[in-house]
Motif scaffolding. Structure first.
Motif, PDB file in Angstrom:
ATOM      1  N   GLN A   1       0.815  -1.205   0.000  1.00 54.96           N
ATOM      2  CA  GLN A   1       0.000   0.000   0.000  1.00 54.96           C
ATOM      3  C   GLN A   1       0.855   1.265   0.000  1.00 54.96           C
ATOM      4  OE1 GLN A   1      -2.958  -0.608   3.262  1.00 54.96           O
ATOM      5  NE2 GLN A   1      -4.446  -0.560   1.579  1.00 54.96           N
ATOM      6  N   VAL A   2       1.992   1.229   0.656  1.00 58.27           N
ATOM      7  CA  VAL A   2       2.884   2.402   0.656  1.00 58.27           C
ATOM      8  C   VAL A   2       3.438   2.644  -0.741  1.00 58.27           C
ATOM      9  CG1 VAL A   2       5.095   3.261   1.502  1.00 58.27           C
ATOM     10  CG2 VAL A   2       3.466   2.256   3.102  1.00 58.27           C
ATOM     11  N   PHE A   3       3.793   1.600  -1.457  1.00 58.95           N
ATOM     12  CA  PHE A   3       4.278   1.776  -2.825  1.00 58.95           C
ATOM     13  C   PHE A   3       3.152   2.259  -3.741  1.00 58.95           C
ATOM     14  CE2 PHE A   3       8.197   0.120  -1.551  1.00 58.95           C
ATOM     15  CZ  PHE A   3       9.099   0.148  -2.601  1.00 58.95           C
ATOM     16  N   SER A   4       1.935   1.843  -3.473  1.00 64.45           N
ATOM     17  CA  SER A   4       0.798   2.371  -4.216  1.00 64.45           C
ATOM     18  C   SER A   4       0.658   3.871  -3.967  1.00 64.45           C
ATOM     19  CB  SER A   4      -0.480   1.641  -3.806  1.00 64.45           C
ATOM     20  OG  SER A   4      -1.614   2.210  -4.431  1.00 64.45           O
ATOM     21  N   PHE A   5       0.894   4.296  -2.728  1.00 60.80           N
ATOM     22  CA  PHE A   5       0.867   5.720  -2.389  1.00 60.80           C
ATOM     23  C   PHE A   5       1.973   6.477  -3.123  1.00 60.80           C
ATOM     24  CE2 PHE A   5       2.754   8.986   0.414  1.00 60.80           C
ATOM     25  CZ  PHE A   5       1.710   9.896   0.449  1.00 60.80           C
ATOM     26  N   ILE A   6       3.171   5.899  -3.174  1.00 64.69           N
ATOM     27  CA  ILE A   6       4.278   6.533  -3.909  1.00 64.69           C
ATOM     28  C   ILE A   6       3.907   6.690  -5.379  1.00 64.69           C
ATOM     29  CG2 ILE A   6       6.669   6.213  -4.672  1.00 64.69           C
ATOM     30  CD1 ILE A   6       7.214   4.809  -2.019  1.00 64.69           C
ATOM     31  N   ASN A   7       3.307   5.664  -5.934  1.00 60.28           N
ATOM     32  CA  ASN A   7       2.879   5.711  -7.337  1.00 60.28           C
ATOM     33  C   ASN A   7       1.872   6.837  -7.569  1.00 60.28           C
ATOM     34  OD1 ASN A   7       2.476   4.381 -10.102  1.00 60.28           O
ATOM     35  ND2 ASN A   7       0.398   4.262  -9.260  1.00 60.28           N
TER      36      ASN A   7
ATOM     37  N   TRP B   1       6.570  -3.621  -6.221  1.00 61.18           N
ATOM     38  CA  TRP B   1       7.126  -3.053  -7.442  1.00 61.18           C
ATOM     39  C   TRP B   1       6.050  -2.885  -8.512  1.00 61.18           C
ATOM     40  CZ3 TRP B   1      10.532  -0.051  -9.306  1.00 61.18           C
ATOM     41  CH2 TRP B   1      10.904  -0.084 -10.643  1.00 61.18           C
ATOM     42  N   ASP B   2       5.117  -3.801  -8.596  1.00 60.11           N
ATOM     43  CA  ASP B   2       4.037  -3.706  -9.578  1.00 60.11           C
ATOM     44  C   ASP B   2       3.118  -2.527  -9.298  1.00 60.11           C
ATOM     45  OD1 ASP B   2       4.981  -5.976 -10.843  1.00 60.11           O
ATOM     46  OD2 ASP B   2       3.699  -7.324  -9.682  1.00 60.11           O
ATOM     47  N   GLU B   3       3.053  -2.081  -8.042  1.00 57.38           N
ATOM     48  CA  GLU B   3       2.198  -0.947  -7.702  1.00 57.38           C
ATOM     49  C   GLU B   3       2.693   0.351  -8.339  1.00 57.38           C
ATOM     50  OE1 GLU B   3      -0.676  -1.068  -6.052  1.00 57.38           O
ATOM     51  OE2 GLU B   3      -0.440  -3.247  -5.924  1.00 57.38           O
ATOM     52  N   LEU B   4       3.917   0.382  -8.800  1.00 54.16           N
ATOM     53  CA  LEU B   4       4.486   1.587  -9.423  1.00 54.16           C
ATOM     54  C   LEU B   4       4.287   1.606 -10.934  1.00 54.16           C
ATOM     55  CD1 LEU B   4       7.886   1.747  -7.477  1.00 54.16           C
ATOM     56  CD2 LEU B   4       5.799   3.024  -6.979  1.00 54.16           C
TER      57      LEU B   4
ATOM     58  N   ASP C   1     -14.772  14.152 -18.141  1.00 57.40           N
ATOM     59  CA  ASP C   1     -14.181  12.854 -18.425  1.00 57.40           C
ATOM     60  C   ASP C   1     -12.745  13.002 -18.926  1.00 57.40           C
ATOM     61  OD1 ASP C   1     -14.854   9.917 -18.611  1.00 57.40           O
ATOM     62  OD2 ASP C   1     -14.078  10.277 -20.623  1.00 57.40           O
ATOM     63  N   ILE C   2     -12.504  14.050 -19.712  1.00 62.24           N
ATOM     64  CA  ILE C   2     -11.153  14.285 -20.219  1.00 62.24           C
ATOM     65  C   ILE C   2     -10.191  14.577 -19.072  1.00 62.24           C
ATOM     66  CG2 ILE C   2      -9.745  15.894 -21.578  1.00 62.24           C
ATOM     67  CD1 ILE C   2     -12.043  16.125 -23.535  1.00 62.24           C
ATOM     68  N   ASN C   3     -10.658  15.277 -18.052  1.00 63.85           N
ATOM     69  CA  ASN C   3      -9.792  15.662 -16.937  1.00 63.85           C
ATOM     70  C   ASN C   3      -9.675  14.578 -15.861  1.00 63.85           C
ATOM     71  OD1 ASN C   3      -9.253  18.173 -18.049  1.00 63.85           O
ATOM     72  ND2 ASN C   3     -11.008  19.153 -17.059  1.00 63.85           N
ATOM     73  N   SER C   4     -10.308  13.453 -16.062  1.00 62.85           N
ATOM     74  CA  SER C   4     -10.264  12.397 -15.043  1.00 62.85           C
ATOM     75  C   SER C   4      -9.024  11.528 -15.227  1.00 62.85           C
ATOM     76  CB  SER C   4     -11.528  11.537 -15.112  1.00 62.85           C
ATOM     77  OG  SER C   4     -11.629  10.919 -16.383  1.00 62.85           O
ATOM     78  N   PHE C   5      -7.870  12.135 -15.077  1.00 64.81           N
ATOM     79  CA  PHE C   5      -6.616  11.416 -15.301  1.00 64.81           C
ATOM     80  C   PHE C   5      -5.863  11.157 -14.000  1.00 64.81           C
ATOM     81  CE2 PHE C   5      -6.080  15.974 -16.195  1.00 64.81           C
ATOM     82  CZ  PHE C   5      -5.205  16.331 -15.190  1.00 64.81           C
ATOM     83  N   LEU C   6      -6.337  11.672 -12.866  1.00 65.45           N
ATOM     84  CA  LEU C   6      -5.624  11.521 -11.604  1.00 65.45           C
ATOM     85  C   LEU C   6      -5.968  10.188 -10.936  1.00 65.45           C
ATOM     86  CD1 LEU C   6      -5.985  15.128 -10.147  1.00 65.45           C
ATOM     87  CD2 LEU C   6      -4.096  14.168 -11.485  1.00 65.45           C
ATOM     88  N   LEU C   7      -5.019   9.696 -10.164  1.00 59.19           N
ATOM     89  CA  LEU C   7      -5.205   8.442  -9.429  1.00 59.19           C
ATOM     90  C   LEU C   7      -5.667   8.730  -8.005  1.00 59.19           C
ATOM     91  CD1 LEU C   7      -1.940   6.545 -10.509  1.00 59.19           C
ATOM     92  CD2 LEU C   7      -4.231   6.345 -11.514  1.00 59.19           C
ATOM     93  N   ASP C   8      -6.342   7.783  -7.405  1.00 60.72           N
ATOM     94  CA  ASP C   8      -6.818   7.899  -6.023  1.00 60.72           C
ATOM     95  C   ASP C   8      -5.991   6.996  -5.115  1.00 60.72           C
ATOM     96  OD1 ASP C   8      -8.891   9.676  -6.690  1.00 60.72           O
ATOM     97  OD2 ASP C   8     -10.195   8.009  -7.275  1.00 60.72           O
ATOM     98  N   ASP C   9      -5.753   7.504  -3.905  1.00 63.90           N
ATOM     99  CA  ASP C   9      -5.011   6.713  -2.928  1.00 63.90           C
ATOM    100  C   ASP C   9      -5.927   5.647  -2.328  1.00 63.90           C
ATOM    101  OD1 ASP C   9      -2.971   5.845  -1.359  1.00 63.90           O
ATOM    102  OD2 ASP C   9      -3.066   7.483   0.094  1.00 63.90           O
ATOM    103  N   ASP C  10      -5.323   4.582  -1.852  1.00 70.49           N
ATOM    104  CA  ASP C  10      -6.055   3.453  -1.279  1.00 70.49           C
ATOM    105  C   ASP C  10      -5.993   3.538   0.243  1.00 70.49           C
ATOM    106  OD1 ASP C  10      -7.294   1.102  -0.686  1.00 70.49           O
ATOM    107  OD2 ASP C  10      -5.654  -0.197  -1.340  1.00 70.49           O
ATOM    108  N   PHE C  11      -7.148   3.756   0.874  1.00 69.02           N
ATOM    109  CA  PHE C  11      -7.211   3.857   2.334  1.00 69.02           C
ATOM    110  C   PHE C  11      -7.834   2.615   2.964  1.00 69.02           C
ATOM    111  CE2 PHE C  11      -7.252   8.251   0.792  1.00 69.02           C
ATOM    112  CZ  PHE C  11      -6.260   8.815   1.576  1.00 69.02           C
ATOM    113  N   SER C  12      -8.035   1.577   2.200  1.00 61.47           N
ATOM    114  CA  SER C  12      -8.710   0.391   2.715  1.00 61.47           C
ATOM    115  C   SER C  12      -7.791  -0.414   3.631  1.00 61.47           C
ATOM    116  CB  SER C  12      -9.166  -0.496   1.557  1.00 61.47           C
ATOM    117  OG  SER C  12      -8.042  -1.016   0.858  1.00 61.47           O
ATOM    118  N   ILE C  13      -8.409  -1.286   4.436  1.00 60.07           N
ATOM    119  CA  ILE C  13      -7.666  -2.253   5.247  1.00 60.07           C
ATOM    120  C   ILE C  13      -7.562  -3.529   4.409  1.00 60.07           C
ATOM    121  CG2 ILE C  13      -7.627  -3.610   7.357  1.00 60.07           C
ATOM    122  CD1 ILE C  13      -7.173  -0.650   7.822  1.00 60.07           C
ATOM    123  N   PRO C  14      -6.351  -3.897   3.995  1.00 59.61           N
ATOM    124  CA  PRO C  14      -6.202  -4.966   2.992  1.00 59.61           C
ATOM    125  C   PRO C  14      -6.174  -6.380   3.553  1.00 59.61           C
ATOM    126  CG  PRO C  14      -4.070  -4.031   3.453  1.00 59.61           C
ATOM    127  CD  PRO C  14      -5.059  -3.288   4.337  1.00 59.61           C
TER     128      PRO C  14
END
Length: 489
Positions: A311-317, A362-365, A442-455
């Protein structure tokens, strides 16, 4: 899944019924009045109003002992003192015995010894939860948080393997009736005697402790402990993100001192300059390594460490990728080289970490890695949209590719970027595949969202944690001083 859902429904239904059926607490005056009306006669064991006198059996005596004495106020006071001693012990850092958290095992064995799981009313669970909650309030101490993450995870595993739902009540009662006909020696599992040893260790494994029917306080304790575990995990994750955030903001744009050696050359001066410019990336590696050492020194289960770093690497990504797409000056050839060099450092760290702890980190990046690939891609002007989407950037959406392509500039070699006809095709595909009321949204929807879930779930803990056993556990010195104490289980 249906069986698990059925078990959860049964457990929640039992909790609601227990709350609804909890009798009102009577005042001392009314209790004395009721006791006066229903005095027992020693001859027939009945009360004066004809009701049968309830039989009270000491939990430490055999059920067939007709001469068992009724529990006295001294017994209640002794158990209260034992609870006080337990609370005092877990207020300190008890450490670990052969990699196992002593506090978790001590709490568990005491609860089993006191038969607290089978009590309809008890305050010991609330006191334990309050003590753990108070300990983790100091959120700035990752050492303390990791200690309780390890203990709460182990204790929850022990509860999961001991408590059972009301649906198995009939079978449990039958097993208890069968086992009560045996002698104490017959009830002991072979090779796992329950005894105290003079060197102050707990001897006896989980195999000689059967499952018990969970009552309301025990089920509530399990749910509260699960919530505490998730809270501690979330706080550790958030603390790590706070440490990394300032550095990630500095790692998205290449400093002026950053120099990439020309192909085929090995200039020592350029290598030194590059190492100096990589200081922010090295700081990130240091933070990750320190966090790993804290978690491992507190024997946090490897699968939890793996979940955390994934999840931390997903945050870095998310942070690097969103910054890249929001800042035009970052979408350059030289900046792509700088971010690529930093990502290489993270890749080396993941290999050093091993798959047990790194998992899919590594795949999260993949988003930032493919974006950087597009920035430093040679001969962009000759690439088709199919090559870009299929071969180089399969994880990126058309909106993200369009954003990078329109902001890109080659500040190093001055080469051409993505052909204009390819960029036009990207825009046409965005508009053609748009499903939102506003095409611009829709064109501007290019940003990613962080994952706050308990995995992870309680079932994951039961499935992924290695076998646990309470055999040969070292007792805390405070417990060892109490000779003959029931803590010596």
């Amino acid at each position: 899944m249906e069986e698990r859902a059925s078990d959860l429904d049964a457990e929640n239904r039992m909790l609601r019924q227990a709350v609804a059926s909890t009798p009102a607490i009577m005042s001392p005056a009314s209790e004395n009045h009721k006791a006066h009306e229903s005095q027992a006669t020693p001859e027939n064991g009945k009360t004066t109003n004809g009701a049968m006198k309830p039989m009270i059996v000491d939990r430490d005596d055999d059920i067939h002992d007709n001469n068992a004495e009724l529990p006295t106020s001294n017994d209640a006071e002794a158990e209260k003192q034992q609870q006080e001693l337990l609370i005092k012990c877990i207020s300190e850092d008890l450490g670990f015995s052969t990699g196992r958290p002593i506090a978790a095992y001590l709490i568990y064995r005491c609860l089993v010894h006191w038969k607290s799981f089978e009590e309809d009313r008890t305050t010991v669970f609330d006191r334990i939860i309050q003590k753990i909650s108070a300990a983790i309030e100091a959120r700035d101490s990752n050492e303390t948080l990791a200690y309780w993450l390890s203990n709460s995870c182990t204790l929850l595993l022990l509860l999961q393997r001991t408590l059972k739902n009301n649906g198995s009540a009939a079978l449990a009662r039958q097993r208890r009736r069968t086992s009560s006909l045996k002698s104490p020696k017959e009830n002991q599992a072979p090779g796992h005697p329950e005894r105290s040893v003079p060197d102050g260790r707990l001897v006896g494994g989980l195999t000689d402790i059967s499952q018990v029917e969970a009552k309301y306080p025990a089920l509530a304790f399990k749910q509260q402990l699960t919530a505490l575990l998730e809270k501690v995990y979330g706080v550790i994750r958030q603390n790590l993100k706070k440490e990394l955030s300032p550095l990630l903001g500095l790692c998205i744009q290449a400093p002026r001192t950053f120099v990439v050696s020309p192909r085929g050359s090995g200039s020592q001066g350029s290598d030194i300059a590059q190492q100096a410019s990589m200081a922010h990336w090295q700081s990130i590696i240091k933070i990750l390594t320190n966090s790993l050492n804290v978690l491992k020194s507190n024997y946090v289960p490897p699968f939890l460490i793996c979940k955390l770093f994934t999840q931390v690497f997903s945050f870095i990504n998310v942070q690097l990728f969103n910054s890249l797409l929001l800042r035009r000056e970052c979408c350059s050839f030289s900046n792509g080289e700088y971010v690529k060099a930093g990502l290489d450092e993270l890749e080396h760290w993941c290999h050093w970490l091993t798959e047990e702890y790194a998992g899919s980190s590594w795949d999260e990046l993949k988003n930032i890695r493919q974006a950087v690939t597009l920035l430093i891609l040679e001969e962009k002007h000759s690439k088709s949209i199919k090559e870009i989407t299929d071969d180089f950037c399969p994880a990126l959406s058309m909106q993200q590719l369009y954003r990078i392509s329109t902001m890109y500039c080659d500040d190093k070699y001055g080469t051409l970027g993505i052909p204009s006809e390819v960029v036009s095709s990207m825009r046409a595909k965005m508009i053609g595949g748009s499903s939102s009321p506003s095409v611009q949204d829709d064109i501007n929807s290019f940003l990613l969202d962080d994952d706050f879930s308990i995995p992870f779930s309680v079932d994951d803990i039961s499935r992924l944690m290695v076998h646990v056993d309470t055999a040969d556990m070292d007792l805390p010195p405070l417990i060892q001083e109490k000779n003959g104490s029931p803590f010596e289980l």
